[in-house]
Design an enzyme around this catalytic site. Structure first.
Site, PDB file in Angstrom:
ATOM      1  NE  ARG A 100     -13.991   0.740 -12.740  1.00 53.21           N
ATOM      2  CZ  ARG A 100     -14.264  -0.337 -11.990  1.00 53.21           C
ATOM      3  NH1 ARG A 100     -13.932  -1.539 -12.397  1.00 53.21           N
ATOM      4  NH2 ARG A 100     -14.890  -0.204 -10.831  1.00 53.21           N
ATOM      5  CG  HIS A 127     -13.494   2.230  -6.233  1.00 53.95           C
ATOM      6  ND1 HIS A 127     -14.470   2.712  -7.084  1.00 53.95           N
ATOM      7  CD2 HIS A 127     -13.613   0.865  -6.259  1.00 53.95           C
ATOM      8  CE1 HIS A 127     -15.148   1.687  -7.589  1.00 53.95           C
ATOM      9  NE2 HIS A 127     -14.646   0.563  -7.109  1.00 53.95           N
ATOM     10  CD  GLN A 130     -16.517  -1.060  -3.404  1.00 47.23           C
ATOM     11  OE1 GLN A 130     -16.609  -1.368  -4.584  1.00 47.23           O
ATOM     12  NE2 GLN A 130     -17.181  -1.706  -2.459  1.00 47.23           N
ATOM     13  CG  ASP A 224      -8.953  -4.172  -3.507  1.00 49.91           C
ATOM     14  OD1 ASP A 224      -9.566  -4.983  -4.244  1.00 49.91           O
ATOM     15  OD2 ASP A 224      -8.496  -3.093  -3.935  1.00 49.91           O
ATOM     16  CB  CYS A 265     -14.219  -3.405  -3.113  1.00 46.11           C
ATOM     17  SG  CYS A 265     -12.555  -3.909  -3.584  1.00 46.11           S
ATOM     18  NE  ARG A 293     -19.806   0.064  -5.764  1.00 48.66           N
ATOM     19  CZ  ARG A 293     -18.963  -0.058  -6.796  1.00 48.66           C
ATOM     20  NH1 ARG A 293     -18.382  -1.215  -7.020  1.00 48.66           N
ATOM     21  NH2 ARG A 293     -18.677   0.964  -7.600  1.00 48.66           N
TER      22      ARG A 293
HETATM   23  N1  NVA Z   1      -7.926  -2.178  -6.332  1.00 49.82           N
HETATM   24  C1  NVA Z   1      -8.754  -2.844  -7.306  1.00 49.82           C
HETATM   25  C2  NVA Z   1     -10.195  -2.542  -7.062  1.00 49.82           C
HETATM   26  C3  NVA Z   1     -11.155  -3.230  -7.981  1.00 49.82           C
HETATM   27  C4  NVA Z   1     -12.572  -2.856  -7.700  1.00 49.82           C
HETATM   28  C5  NVA Z   1      -8.323  -2.418  -8.708  1.00 49.82           C
HETATM   29  O1  NVA Z   1      -8.069  -1.225  -8.911  1.00 49.82           O
HETATM   30  O2  NVA Z   1      -8.242  -3.264  -9.579  1.00 49.82           O
HETATM   31  N1   CP Z   2     -15.889  -3.244  -6.713  1.00 48.12           N
HETATM   32  C1   CP Z   2     -15.863  -2.891  -8.007  1.00 48.12           C
HETATM   33  O1   CP Z   2     -15.603  -1.736  -8.374  1.00 48.12           O
HETATM   34  O2   CP Z   2     -16.161  -3.908  -8.854  1.00 48.12           O
HETATM   35  P1   CP Z   2     -16.028  -3.869 -10.436  1.00 48.12           P
HETATM   36  O3   CP Z   2     -14.550  -3.711 -10.755  1.00 48.12           O
HETATM   37  O4   CP Z   2     -16.585  -5.171 -10.902  1.00 48.12           O
HETATM   38  O5   CP Z   2     -16.785  -2.686 -10.971  1.00 48.12           O
END
Ligand code: NVA
Ligand code: CP
Length: 314
Positions: A100, A127, A130, A224, A265, A293
């Site tokens: 990530r 993502h 997800q 989101d 999500c 997930r």
């Molecule tokens: N769009 C959000 C998704 C978190 C799972 C982010 O990138 O923070």
């Molecule tokens: N939805 C998701 O990716 O959650 P986290 O950021 O907690 O991993």
């Protein structure tokens, strides 16, 4: 296909296989408990995570392996060791790597230089893990026939939007992104590519700037957070103002189809992108979505380490 770097790389057959195996892992997580016996899977994260980290660590344990969690500044990468060198080292010790981070190009470079499967656990662009959990949840609700249904994402045109559009396109669905115009709309390249994939599979992509038009008769309303990890705080007020009309309220849910569901999500901010009465209400499927997930990440790791995904031709 060695890696899962971008949602768009998956073929329809890959998605069918991944969802089918995830369904098995939802019933019994222990059916492939020797897959990673005596092996490790690295999880490298430069951004926070609740679900993706817990789901991946749990999935690896269910496959008989040991997860090795590495925070962004744990590796020598932060002191100038190259991504390519890091990829070679991780490949010597681990059976897969979930990452990530911010730049999609870093994940692509890791994939190109690692000999083990590399999985995108969220970038600024995409993502993919997800999207698989989302579609397993959608199928549990509506079945696999997407005809006559509209699947709507509302809010910031971000990484989750990319995953939403690409996965819907792969599955031949009619997917919509309802976002403000301008800098928070999805990128043109994303929309163009998703449209190409959708037309190949009998689906369609629509970008709208009116939440009410988008919500009308929809089967799914998905949203989101407005501020993603890494978004500049200096833009918060301007962004919140632009996104306010796309908040999922009861009024919007009432425009959707009678059997519609609400998805997110997570993490969520009640009173911002979604009303508390919606996310905590009877049409919300967020807990099942979060549960998946783990089942879907377990399926991704299982099939990637066995070399069973084909990838799309483009
Ligand atoms: N769009 C959000 C998704 C978190 C799972 C982010 O990138 O923070
Ligand atoms: N939805 C998701 O990716 O959650 P986290 O950021 O907690 O991993």
């Amino acid at each position: 296909m060695k890696d899962l770097l971008r949602t768009e790389h998956l073929s329809r057959a890959d998605v069918e296989l991944l969802l089918s195996t995830a369904t098995e892992f939802a019933k019994d997580p222990t059916t492939a408990a020797n897959t990673l016996a005596h092996k490790t899977v690295a999880i490298y994260m430069s951004k926070p995570s609740t679900r993706t980290r817990l789901a991946t660590e749990t999935a690896v344990a269910h496959l008989g392996g040991t997860p090795v969690f590495l925070r962004g500044d744990d590796l020598q990468i932060g002191r100038g060791e190259t991504i390519a060198d890091t990829a070679r080292i991780v490949s010597q010790f681990c059976s897969a790597l979930l990452i990530r981070t911010f730049a999609q190009s870093d994940v692509d470079e890791l994939g190109a230089n690692a000999t083990i499967p590399v999985i995108n656990g969220l970038t600024d662009y995409d993502h993919p893990t997800q999207a698989l959990a989302d579609w397993l949840t959608i199928r549990e609700t509506f079945g696999s026939d997407v005809s006559g249904r509209k699947f709507v994402y509302l809010g910031d045109g971000n990484n989750v939007t990319t995953a939403w559009l690409m996965m819907g396109a792969i599955l031949g669905a009619h997917v919509v992104a309802a976002t403000p115009e301008g800098k928070w709309a999805p990128n043109k390249e994303v929309v163009d590519l998703a449209s190409t994939i959708a037309s190949r599979n009998g689906g369609s992509i629509e970008v709208l700037h009116d939440a009410r038009v988008a919500a009308k008769e929809a089967s799914v309303l998905y949203t989101d957070v407005w501020m993603s990890m890494g978004d500049p705080e200096s833009e918060r007020r301007e962004k919140e103002k632009a996104l306010a009309p796309f908040a999922v309220t009861e009024e919007l849910m009432n425009l959707a189809s009678k059997d519609s569901i609400f998805m997110h999500c997570l993490p969520a901010h009640r009173g911002e992108e979604v009303a508390a009465s919606v996310i905590d209400g009877p049409r919300s499927v967020i807990w099942r979505e979060a549960f998946h997930r783990r089942t879907t990440i377990q399926s991704i790791i299982y099939h990637l380490v066995r070399g069973e995904l084909q990838g799309s031709s483009k």
